[in-house]
Design a protein around this motif. Structure first.
Motif, PDB file in Angstrom:
ATOM      1  N   THR A 161       3.278  13.424  -8.308  1.00 28.09           N
ATOM      2  CA  THR A 161       2.409  12.857  -9.778  1.00 28.09           C
ATOM      3  C   THR A 161       1.588  12.129  -9.034  1.00 28.09           C
ATOM      4  N   GLU A 162       0.248  12.417  -9.557  1.00 31.28           N
ATOM      5  CA  GLU A 162      -1.125  11.634  -9.562  1.00 31.28           C
ATOM      6  C   GLU A 162      -1.341  10.736 -10.671  1.00 31.28           C
ATOM      7  N   TYR A 163      -1.222   9.577 -10.577  1.00 27.06           N
ATOM      8  CA  TYR A 163      -1.518   8.546 -11.722  1.00 27.06           C
ATOM      9  C   TYR A 163      -3.300   8.319 -11.633  1.00 27.06           C
ATOM     10  N   ARG A 164      -3.959   8.427 -12.605  1.00 27.44           N
ATOM     11  CA  ARG A 164      -5.356   8.148 -12.487  1.00 27.44           C
ATOM     12  C   ARG A 164      -5.934   7.166 -13.620  1.00 27.44           C
ATOM     13  N   ILE A 199      -2.410   5.527  -8.108  1.00 24.63           N
ATOM     14  CA  ILE A 199      -0.886   5.501  -7.584  1.00 24.63           C
ATOM     15  C   ILE A 199      -0.707   7.213  -7.394  1.00 24.63           C
ATOM     16  N   THR A 200      -0.119   7.553  -6.247  1.00 24.07           N
ATOM     17  CA  THR A 200       0.284   8.862  -5.840  1.00 24.07           C
ATOM     18  C   THR A 200       1.850   8.653  -5.871  1.00 24.07           C
ATOM     19  N   TYR A 239       0.228   3.223  -3.061  1.00 30.52           N
ATOM     20  CA  TYR A 239      -0.715   2.606  -3.975  1.00 30.52           C
ATOM     21  C   TYR A 239      -2.340   2.278  -3.704  1.00 30.52           C
ATOM     22  N   HIS A 240      -3.017   3.087  -4.344  1.00 31.31           N
ATOM     23  CA  HIS A 240      -4.528   2.989  -3.978  1.00 31.31           C
ATOM     24  C   HIS A 240      -5.189   1.700  -4.769  1.00 31.31           C
ATOM     25  N   THR A 268       0.880  -1.241   0.077  1.00 30.03           N
ATOM     26  CA  THR A 268       0.026  -0.111   0.021  1.00 30.03           C
ATOM     27  C   THR A 268       0.841   1.342   0.019  1.00 30.03           C
ATOM     28  N   LYS A 269       2.353   1.138   0.328  1.00 28.84           N
ATOM     29  CA  LYS A 269       3.248   2.153   0.407  1.00 28.84           C
ATOM     30  C   LYS A 269       4.562   1.780   0.288  1.00 28.84           C
ATOM     31  N   TYR A 270       5.333   2.404  -0.409  1.00 31.77           N
ATOM     32  CA  TYR A 270       6.874   2.253  -0.645  1.00 31.77           C
ATOM     33  C   TYR A 270       7.366   3.342  -0.864  1.00 31.77           C
TER      34      TYR A 270
END
Lengths: 135, 165
Positions: free
Chosen positions: B139-142, B150-151, B102-103, A81-83
């Protein structure tokens, strides 16, 4: 296979050798796949004569990518979820890298990890964190 | 890396996985991937960085008909360009930090957009490389549905001189 929260405790570690004797070709592969063609990674002449470094060196993102492989081998696919990381020293052709994830805590189905990658001389080249969903 | 269209493709994921020496079948074998936790082929965690391939203005890629700052006959053909945050640079710029949130995990068939927002800048005096100027980009990935996938937060650093070895 995903990790099970009940089998994890703070201080647990997982270690992998990321690369033994990093080749220039591996760095070229990373340049080609990622699209980062900065000549300091693949062009020895430019790097020595213009950039002022003793040789080409790896993309930080190659080290982060290989360290990510250690993480996904540990926590399972699609679980992160995060890295995040800081690049603390450069990585050079010929380097051998080892990477370790250490469990910080497990709460609400998420494991928090400290991440460290070191070279053959014990110098830390990457330090960071990750979080992953666990069963 | 700003891009209006970053199509996530299986062969690109496979090549990216090879480039980080990751032989995990979940990155290239759809039949295998179906039976995994991921439910299908997914991209490795740092794959979003390769959106650079789809940024028409990415300055670390040689452009057709333009001079390139790497070597040919000479060690460099032009004076190096200024680095933007988050990437490397011609000797003076390095990647200092990279963070991903990671969304959801992306895979073949996703078509992403990447919007870049400038972040903070700050300075520090470094022992091994003189004055350090850090600059952050978000950077925002939509995805194709407009959902945040993903941010990413990158920090680039420009050094006064090459880092002492």
């Amino acid at each position: 296979m995903a990790l099970s929260a009940s089998n994890l405790k703070a201080g647990d570690t997982y270690t992998e050798c990321l690369v033994d004797d990093l080749s220039r070709t591996q760095i070229v592969m990373y340049a080609g796949a990622s699209g980062d063609y900065n000549p300091v990674h693949t062009d020895e002449k430019f790097t020595k004569e213009v950039a002022g470094y003793p040789s080409v060196f790896a993309h930080g993102m190659l080290t982060m990518g290989m360290t990510g492989r250690m993480l996904t081998n540990y926590v399972g696919d699609g679980r992160l979820t995060k890295y995040g990381v800081r690049f603390t020293s450069q990585v050079w052709p010929g380097d051998t890298l080892n990477s370790t994830a250490t469990v910080v805590d497990v709460t609400d189905g998420v494991v928090n990890l400290n991440v460290e990658t070191t070279n053959q001389d014990g110098v830390m080249v990457l330090s960071g964190y990750a979080a992953a969903r666990v069963d | 890396m700003a891009t209006d269209k970053f199509p996530v493709e299986g062969s690109h994921i496979m090549m990216f996985a090879r480039s980080i020496a990751d032989g995990n079948q979940v990155y290239y074998d759809a039949d295998y991937a179906k039976g995994t936790d991921a439910g299908g082929v997914i991209a490795p965690p740092t794959f979003a960085q390769s959106s650079a391939q789809f940024d028409p203005d990415y300055f670390l890629r040689p452009k057709i008909g333009e001079d390139w700052f790497g070597s040919g006959k000479e060690a460099t053909s032009i004076k190096k360009k200024e680095s933007s945050g988050g990437g490397g640079g011609g000797g003076g710029g390095l990647h200092a930090e990279q963070h991903f949130e990671y969304h959801r995990h992306i895979g073949p068939g996703d078509v992403l957009t990447a919007v870049v927002k400038p972040g903070k800048t700050w300075e520090k005096e470094g022992k091994r490389s003189g004055k350090l100027v850090f600059s952050e980009t978000i950077t925002e990935y939509r995805d194709q549905n407009g959902e945040l996938a993903i941010t990413a937060r990158g920090v680039g650093v420009r050094t006064e001189r090459p880092v002492d070895q």
